[in-house]
Design a protein around this motif. Structure first.
Motif, PDB file in Angstrom:
ATOM      1  N   ARG A 205       0.858  -1.198   0.000  1.00 20.86           N
ATOM      2  CA  ARG A 205       0.000   0.000   0.000  1.00 20.86           C
ATOM      3  C   ARG A 205       0.884   1.235   0.000  1.00 20.86           C
ATOM      4  NH1 ARG A 205      -3.822   3.040  -1.561  1.00 20.86           N
ATOM      5  NH2 ARG A 205      -5.132   4.055  -0.034  1.00 20.86           N
ATOM      6  N   PHE A 206       0.478   2.235  -0.767  1.00 20.28           N
ATOM      7  CA  PHE A 206       1.184   3.504  -0.874  1.00 20.28           C
ATOM      8  C   PHE A 206       0.251   4.630  -0.432  1.00 20.28           C
ATOM      9  CE2 PHE A 206       3.611   0.684  -3.381  1.00 20.28           C
ATOM     10  CZ  PHE A 206       4.896   1.184  -3.443  1.00 20.28           C
ATOM     11  N   GLU A 207       0.789   5.821  -0.370  1.00 21.69           N
ATOM     12  CA  GLU A 207      -0.020   6.968   0.014  1.00 21.69           C
ATOM     13  C   GLU A 207      -1.233   7.146  -0.904  1.00 21.69           C
ATOM     14  OE1 GLU A 207       2.687  10.423   1.708  1.00 21.69           O
ATOM     15  OE2 GLU A 207       3.517   9.626  -0.180  1.00 21.69           O
ATOM     16  N   ARG A 208      -1.062   6.840  -2.201  1.00 25.67           N
ATOM     17  CA  ARG A 208      -2.135   7.072  -3.162  1.00 25.67           C
ATOM     18  C   ARG A 208      -2.350   5.881  -4.090  1.00 25.67           C
ATOM     19  NH1 ARG A 208       0.892  11.523  -2.617  1.00 25.67           N
ATOM     20  NH2 ARG A 208       2.092  11.197  -4.526  1.00 25.67           N
TER      21      ARG A 208
ATOM     22  N   ASP B 199       7.873   7.743   8.996  1.00 27.30           N
ATOM     23  CA  ASP B 199       6.783   6.755   8.979  1.00 27.30           C
ATOM     24  C   ASP B 199       6.397   6.276   7.588  1.00 27.30           C
ATOM     25  OD1 ASP B 199       6.617   6.805  11.799  1.00 27.30           O
ATOM     26  OD2 ASP B 199       5.303   8.566  11.689  1.00 27.30           O
ATOM     27  N   LEU B 200       7.185   6.606   6.565  1.00 25.97           N
ATOM     28  CA  LEU B 200       6.927   6.112   5.220  1.00 25.97           C
ATOM     29  C   LEU B 200       8.141   5.323   4.745  1.00 25.97           C
ATOM     30  CD1 LEU B 200       5.174   9.257   3.705  1.00 25.97           C
ATOM     31  CD2 LEU B 200       4.102   7.164   4.561  1.00 25.97           C
ATOM     32  N   LEU B 201       7.974   4.570   3.663  1.00 29.98           N
ATOM     33  CA  LEU B 201       9.012   3.656   3.200  1.00 29.98           C
ATOM     34  C   LEU B 201       9.292   3.828   1.717  1.00 29.98           C
ATOM     35  CD1 LEU B 201       7.410   0.478   4.793  1.00 29.98           C
ATOM     36  CD2 LEU B 201       9.349   1.744   5.729  1.00 29.98           C
ATOM     37  N   GLN B 202      10.531   3.563   1.339  1.00 33.46           N
ATOM     38  CA  GLN B 202      10.881   3.447  -0.069  1.00 33.46           C
ATOM     39  C   GLN B 202      10.597   2.001  -0.480  1.00 33.46           C
ATOM     40  OE1 GLN B 202      14.750   3.423  -3.006  1.00 33.46           O
ATOM     41  NE2 GLN B 202      15.006   4.413  -1.045  1.00 33.46           N
ATOM     42  N   PRO B 203       9.855   1.767  -1.557  1.00 31.62           N
ATOM     43  CA  PRO B 203       9.658   0.383  -1.994  1.00 31.62           C
ATOM     44  C   PRO B 203      10.974  -0.222  -2.461  1.00 31.62           C
ATOM     45  CG  PRO B 203       8.797   1.912  -3.623  1.00 31.62           C
ATOM     46  CD  PRO B 203       9.213   2.729  -2.440  1.00 31.62           C
TER      47      PRO B 203
ATOM     48  N   GLY C  62       2.653   9.539  -8.801  1.00 32.29           N
ATOM     49  CA  GLY C  62       1.272   9.091  -8.707  1.00 32.29           C
ATOM     50  C   GLY C  62       0.949   8.342  -7.424  1.00 32.29           C
ATOM     51  N   LEU C  63       1.891   7.522  -6.938  1.00 30.95           N
ATOM     52  CA  LEU C  63       1.648   6.702  -5.749  1.00 30.95           C
ATOM     53  C   LEU C  63       2.087   7.351  -4.451  1.00 30.95           C
ATOM     54  CD1 LEU C  63       2.748   3.111  -6.839  1.00 30.95           C
ATOM     55  CD2 LEU C  63       0.420   3.933  -6.436  1.00 30.95           C
TER      56      LEU C  63
END
Length: 132
Positions: A7-10, A56-60, A77-78
């Protein structure tokens, strides 16, 4: 099948296995989709150490990371990933609505129990959560 999802921000990234490797499907919030061949190999870097995600976010990483970093518009976009990628055993149901990959509808369940309905395999395909 076992898919991998993140799951991503968008939106979402979903990896689907097939005989020749895998496909990364990008599900953007709002219903737009894009499909990319998973061309990542073990001898490539898993991530880009020059990119630092916000708190609190991650690089895929790996195949998702390669698509996210190199395909135009995907990162914008994501946004950043909100959870790590993970495998999920699911059923995939498809039906042909035409003579090529663009003419396929398919359904699969994601880890929170919702069912995703994808119409078409590539742009201008669309996706939405299926409401029975």
């Amino acid at each position: 099948s076992t898919i991998v999802m993140q799951r991503f921000e968008r939106g979402w990234m979903i990896w689907f296995p097939h005989d020749t490797g895998g496909t990364v499907t990008v599900l953007y919030d709002g219903g737009r989709i894009a499909t990319h061949v998973d061309s990542w190999t073990e001898d490539q870097p898993a991530n880009d150490p020059t990119l630092t995600p916000p708190p609190d976010l991650l690089q895929p990483v790996r195949g998702f990371g390669l698509v996210w970093r190199t395909q135009p518009g995907v990162r914008d976009g994501l946004g950043w990933a909100v959870v790590p990628e993970g495998p999920y055993a699911t059923q995939i149901q498809s039906r042909s609505t035409g003579g090529d990959w663009k003419g396929i509808d398919y359904y699969f369940r994601i880890w929170d129990g919702r069912i995703v309905h994808v119409t078409g395999r590539t742009m201008p395909g669309q996706w939405a959560f299926f409401e029975p």
